[in-house]
Design a protein around this motif. Structure first.
Motif, PDB file in Angstrom:
ATOM      1  N   ALA A  19       0.831  -1.210   0.000  1.00 22.77           N
ATOM      2  CA  ALA A  19       0.000   0.000   0.000  1.00 22.77           C
ATOM      3  C   ALA A  19       0.863   1.256   0.000  1.00 22.77           C
ATOM      4  O   ALA A  19       0.593   2.214  -0.741  1.00 22.77           O
ATOM      5  CB  ALA A  19      -0.929  -0.010   1.205  1.00 22.77           C
ATOM      6  N   LEU A  20       1.908   1.263   0.793  1.00 22.38           N
ATOM      7  CA  LEU A  20       2.799   2.423   0.859  1.00 22.38           C
ATOM      8  C   LEU A  20       3.521   2.628  -0.468  1.00 22.38           C
ATOM      9  O   LEU A  20       3.620   3.755  -0.973  1.00 22.38           O
ATOM     10  CB  LEU A  20       3.809   2.242   1.997  1.00 22.38           C
ATOM     11  N   ARG A  21       4.012   1.537  -1.063  1.00 23.95           N
ATOM     12  CA  ARG A  21       4.711   1.621  -2.347  1.00 23.95           C
ATOM     13  C   ARG A  21       3.773   2.185  -3.432  1.00 23.95           C
ATOM     14  O   ARG A  21       4.167   3.085  -4.188  1.00 23.95           O
ATOM     15  CB  ARG A  21       5.211   0.240  -2.757  1.00 23.95           C
ATOM     16  N   GLU A  22       2.558   1.693  -3.485  1.00 26.36           N
ATOM     17  CA  GLU A  22       1.607   2.168  -4.494  1.00 26.36           C
ATOM     18  C   GLU A  22       1.223   3.631  -4.252  1.00 26.36           C
ATOM     19  O   GLU A  22       1.091   4.401  -5.205  1.00 26.36           O
ATOM     20  CB  GLU A  22       0.375   1.267  -4.520  1.00 26.36           C
ATOM     21  N   TYR A  23       1.066   4.003  -2.987  1.00 25.81           N
ATOM     22  CA  TYR A  23       0.743   5.398  -2.674  1.00 25.81           C
ATOM     23  C   TYR A  23       1.869   6.324  -3.130  1.00 25.81           C
ATOM     24  O   TYR A  23       1.626   7.349  -3.771  1.00 25.81           O
ATOM     25  CB  TYR A  23       0.500   5.585  -1.171  1.00 25.81           C
ATOM     26  N   LEU A  24       3.104   5.947  -2.808  1.00 27.72           N
ATOM     27  CA  LEU A  24       4.246   6.782  -3.194  1.00 27.72           C
ATOM     28  C   LEU A  24       4.386   6.861  -4.710  1.00 27.72           C
ATOM     29  O   LEU A  24       4.702   7.921  -5.262  1.00 27.72           O
ATOM     30  CB  LEU A  24       5.531   6.258  -2.566  1.00 27.72           C
ATOM     31  N   GLN A  25       4.144   5.754  -5.390  1.00 27.99           N
ATOM     32  CA  GLN A  25       4.203   5.743  -6.857  1.00 27.99           C
ATOM     33  C   GLN A  25       3.169   6.708  -7.434  1.00 27.99           C
ATOM     34  O   GLN A  25       3.475   7.507  -8.318  1.00 27.99           O
ATOM     35  CB  GLN A  25       3.965   4.324  -7.379  1.00 27.99           C
ATOM     36  N   THR A  38       4.546  16.968  -7.316  1.00 29.81           N
ATOM     37  CA  THR A  38       5.883  17.060  -7.902  1.00 29.81           C
ATOM     38  C   THR A  38       6.407  18.483  -7.802  1.00 29.81           C
ATOM     39  O   THR A  38       7.588  18.708  -7.517  1.00 29.81           O
ATOM     40  CB  THR A  38       5.853  16.587  -9.368  1.00 29.81           C
ATOM     41  N   GLN A  39       5.537  19.460  -8.006  1.00 28.17           N
ATOM     42  CA  GLN A  39       5.944  20.861  -7.878  1.00 28.17           C
ATOM     43  C   GLN A  39       6.343  21.177  -6.431  1.00 28.17           C
ATOM     44  O   GLN A  39       7.296  21.913  -6.187  1.00 28.17           O
ATOM     45  CB  GLN A  39       4.825  21.788  -8.335  1.00 28.17           C
ATOM     46  N   GLU A  40       5.610  20.609  -5.476  1.00 30.30           N
ATOM     47  CA  GLU A  40       5.960  20.831  -4.063  1.00 30.30           C
ATOM     48  C   GLU A  40       7.302  20.184  -3.730  1.00 30.30           C
ATOM     49  O   GLU A  40       8.105  20.750  -2.981  1.00 30.30           O
ATOM     50  CB  GLU A  40       4.861  20.275  -3.153  1.00 30.30           C
ATOM     51  N   VAL A  49      11.350  11.216  -6.973  1.00 32.28           N
ATOM     52  CA  VAL A  49      10.916  11.442  -8.362  1.00 32.28           C
ATOM     53  C   VAL A  49      11.679  10.619  -9.395  1.00 32.28           C
ATOM     54  O   VAL A  49      11.365  10.681 -10.569  1.00 32.28           O
ATOM     55  CB  VAL A  49      10.987  12.941  -8.735  1.00 32.28           C
ATOM     56  N   GLY A  50      12.700   9.909  -8.965  1.00 31.70           N
ATOM     57  CA  GLY A  50      13.496   9.115  -9.899  1.00 31.70           C
ATOM     58  C   GLY A  50      14.730   9.885 -10.350  1.00 31.70           C
ATOM     59  O   GLY A  50      14.789  11.116 -10.260  1.00 31.70           O
ATOM     60  N   ALA A  51      15.713   9.135 -10.847  1.00 39.38           N
ATOM     61  CA  ALA A  51      17.013   9.717 -11.182  1.00 39.38           C
ATOM     62  C   ALA A  51      16.926  10.737 -12.310  1.00 39.38           C
ATOM     63  O   ALA A  51      17.541  11.809 -12.239  1.00 39.38           O
ATOM     64  CB  ALA A  51      17.993   8.609 -11.536  1.00 39.38           C
TER      65      ALA A  51
END
Length: 100
Positions: A38-44, A53-55, A74-76
Motif C-alpha cells: 500500500a505504501l509503495r503504491e501510494y508513493l508511486q 511534484t511541484q511541491e 521522483v526518480g534519477a
C-alpha cells in the motif's frame, strides 16, 4: 531497489488495521506485506501527481530536502533535470551568465 529494511512503528486506527489483517488473511500474506504494498503504491501515485511534484521540487530548491531524497521521490532522470534547473536559477549562475 534496496533490500535493506528499516523497522518503523506507527499508530493507526483499529478499523484500518483490522481491514489490513482481513485482507492479509484472504491473500495469504502478512500485515507487513499489505502495508508495504500500500505504501509503495501510494508513493508511486503521489510522485506522479503534478501538484505534488511541484511541491517536491520547491522543497529541493529551498534546500528542505537533499538531492538523494529528491531522487528517491521522483526518480534519477527527473531529479537530474530539477538539479540542472536549480543550478540555472541560482543567482550566482545568473550573474555569471549575464557577464558573458
Amino acid at each position: 531497489m534496496s533490500t535493506e529494511k528499516k523497522r518503523v512503528q506507527f499508530r493507526a486506527p483499529n478499523r484500518l488495521i483490522d481491514r489490513t489483517d482481513a485482507l492479509a488473511a484472504v491473500l495469504g500474506e502478512d500485515r507487513t506485506d499489505i502495508l508495504v504494498t500500500a505504501l509503495r503504491e501510494y508513493l508511486q501515485d503521489a510522485t506522479h501527481d503534478d501538484t505534488l511534484t511541484q511541491e517536491i521540487a520547491a522543497a529541493y530548491y529551498d534546500d528542505e530536502i537533499t538531492f538523494d531524497q529528491l531522487k528517491a521521490l521522483v526518480g534519477a532522470e527527473e531529479a537530474a533535470n530539477l538539479r540542472v534547473l536549480k543550478q540555472q536559477l541560482d543567482e550566482d549562475f545568473v550573474d555569471e551568465v549575464a557577464e558573458l
